[in-house]
Write an enzyme that holds these catalytic residues in place. Structure first.
Site, PDB file in Angstrom:
ATOM      1  N   HIS A  39      52.736  46.808 -54.237  1.00  0.00           N
ATOM      2  CA  HIS A  39      52.566  45.417 -54.683  1.00  0.00           C
ATOM      3  C   HIS A  39      52.612  44.482 -53.484  1.00  0.00           C
ATOM      4  O   HIS A  39      52.956  44.906 -52.373  1.00  0.00           O
ATOM      5  CB  HIS A  39      53.688  45.045 -55.650  1.00  0.00           C
ATOM      6  CG  HIS A  39      55.034  45.058 -54.994  1.00  0.00           C
ATOM      7  ND1 HIS A  39      55.787  46.210 -54.887  1.00  0.00           N
ATOM      8  CD2 HIS A  39      55.735  44.095 -54.359  1.00  0.00           C
ATOM      9  CE1 HIS A  39      56.899  45.938 -54.232  1.00  0.00           C
ATOM     10  NE2 HIS A  39      56.903  44.668 -53.885  1.00  0.00           N
ATOM     11  N   HIS A 119      51.879  40.629 -47.236  1.00  0.00           N
ATOM     12  CA  HIS A 119      51.824  42.010 -46.751  1.00  0.00           C
ATOM     13  C   HIS A 119      52.175  42.965 -47.886  1.00  0.00           C
ATOM     14  O   HIS A 119      52.914  42.608 -48.804  1.00  0.00           O
ATOM     15  CB  HIS A 119      52.781  42.216 -45.566  1.00  0.00           C
ATOM     16  CG  HIS A 119      54.225  42.124 -45.950  1.00  0.00           C
ATOM     17  ND1 HIS A 119      54.881  40.929 -46.155  1.00  0.00           N
ATOM     18  CD2 HIS A 119      55.153  43.094 -46.189  1.00  0.00           C
ATOM     19  CE1 HIS A 119      56.133  41.156 -46.494  1.00  0.00           C
ATOM     20  NE2 HIS A 119      56.331  42.467 -46.522  1.00  0.00           N
TER      21      HIS A 119
HETATM   22  P1  2AM Z   1      59.140  44.191 -48.216  1.00  0.00           P
HETATM   23  O1  2AM Z   1      58.106  45.064 -48.832  1.00  0.00           O
HETATM   24  O2  2AM Z   1      58.689  43.463 -47.028  1.00  0.00           O
HETATM   25  O3  2AM Z   1      60.454  44.888 -48.040  1.00  0.00           O
HETATM   26  C1  2AM Z   1      61.002  44.068 -53.645  1.00  0.00           C
HETATM   27  O4  2AM Z   1      62.108  44.384 -52.881  1.00  0.00           O
HETATM   28  C2  2AM Z   1      60.011  43.287 -52.835  1.00  0.00           C
HETATM   29  O5  2AM Z   1      60.564  42.049 -52.394  1.00  0.00           O
HETATM   30  C3  2AM Z   1      59.508  43.988 -51.593  1.00  0.00           C
HETATM   31  O6  2AM Z   1      58.096  43.852 -51.548  1.00  0.00           O
HETATM   32  C4  2AM Z   1      60.148  43.243 -50.450  1.00  0.00           C
HETATM   33  O7  2AM Z   1      59.371  43.062 -49.310  1.00  0.00           O
HETATM   34  C5  2AM Z   1      60.349  41.878 -51.029  1.00  0.00           C
HETATM   35  N1  2AM Z   1      61.452  41.156 -50.361  1.00  0.00           N
HETATM   36  C6  2AM Z   1      61.323  39.998 -49.707  1.00  0.00           C
HETATM   37  N2  2AM Z   1      62.505  39.577 -49.257  1.00  0.00           N
HETATM   38  C7  2AM Z   1      63.397  40.513 -49.599  1.00  0.00           C
HETATM   39  C8  2AM Z   1      64.796  40.662 -49.392  1.00  0.00           C
HETATM   40  N3  2AM Z   1      65.547  39.732 -48.777  1.00  0.00           N
HETATM   41  N4  2AM Z   1      65.381  41.777 -49.863  1.00  0.00           N
HETATM   42  C9  2AM Z   1      64.657  42.722 -50.509  1.00  0.00           C
HETATM   43  N5  2AM Z   1      63.345  42.633 -50.753  1.00  0.00           N
HETATM   44  C10 2AM Z   1      62.718  41.543 -50.305  1.00  0.00           C
END
Ligand code: 2AM
Length: 168
Positions: A39, A119
């Protein structure tokens, strides 16, 4: 409840990205995102009390349907992820994320995700993979965004869509 807003790819696009990630994993190790959990996060809220769920399910943030270009892949050393996404966030997606962030702020939700950088995480806990192979063609039409509950377990995150928000 651990909650976030995101856009989800059609299953074919997810399968294509997952296949690419499996090939990359051979050079960098790490944990490949399962196809059904791929996602792009629009806003990450973190822990939210269940009593606030109705406020999130009734979000009115607007956006227009568009196509998400999957044009580049990168390795981020700071959090050890390999991701794919647009070279530049499409204006339509940027304004959807901004509308969402503004409405969340107005409703006094605190976001943990910081600045929006579009991303799609494909591998976590990766070593530097060096030059990444070319990305396959991916068709990712964006016709809705979703509110998702994340449940962490030893085998990775389990995601449950709590609400769908069609774009028009
Ligand atoms: P990431 O893929 O860059 O880790 C679920 O965890 C989604 O939320 C993931 O796509 C994650 O991004 C995003 N996300 C953004 N900020 C986050 C945070 N502080 N902690 C965990 N997940 C985060």
């Amino acid at each position: 409840m651990r909650l976030f807003f995101a856009i989800w790819p059609p299953s074919e696009a997810a399968a294509t990205l997952h296949g690419w990630a499996l090939a990359v994993q051979r050079s960098c190790g790490g944990r490949v995102t399962r196809a059904e959990t791929i996602h792009l996060t629009l806003a990450f809220l973190g822990e939210v009390e269940e009593e606030h769920l109705p406020d999130l399910k009734s979000m009115s943030a607007k956006g227009k349907p568009h196509v998400l270009p999957i044009e580049q892949s990168r390795f981020w050393a700071h959090n050890r992820i390999v991701w794919a996404g647009p070279c530049e966030t499409p204006e339509i997606l940027k304004s959807l994320a901004e509308n969402l962030h503004e409405e969340l702020k107005a409703k006094e939700f605190r976001m943990e995700s910081g600045k929006f950088v579009s991303h799609v995480t494909l591998i976590r806990k990766a070593r530097d993979p060096g030059p990444l192979p070319a990305l396959p063609a991916v068709e990712w039409p964006v016709n809705e965004f979703v509110l998702v509950r994340s449940q962490l377990s030893a085998s990775g995150s389990r995601y449950e869509v709590l609400q769908r928000f069609p774009l028009s």
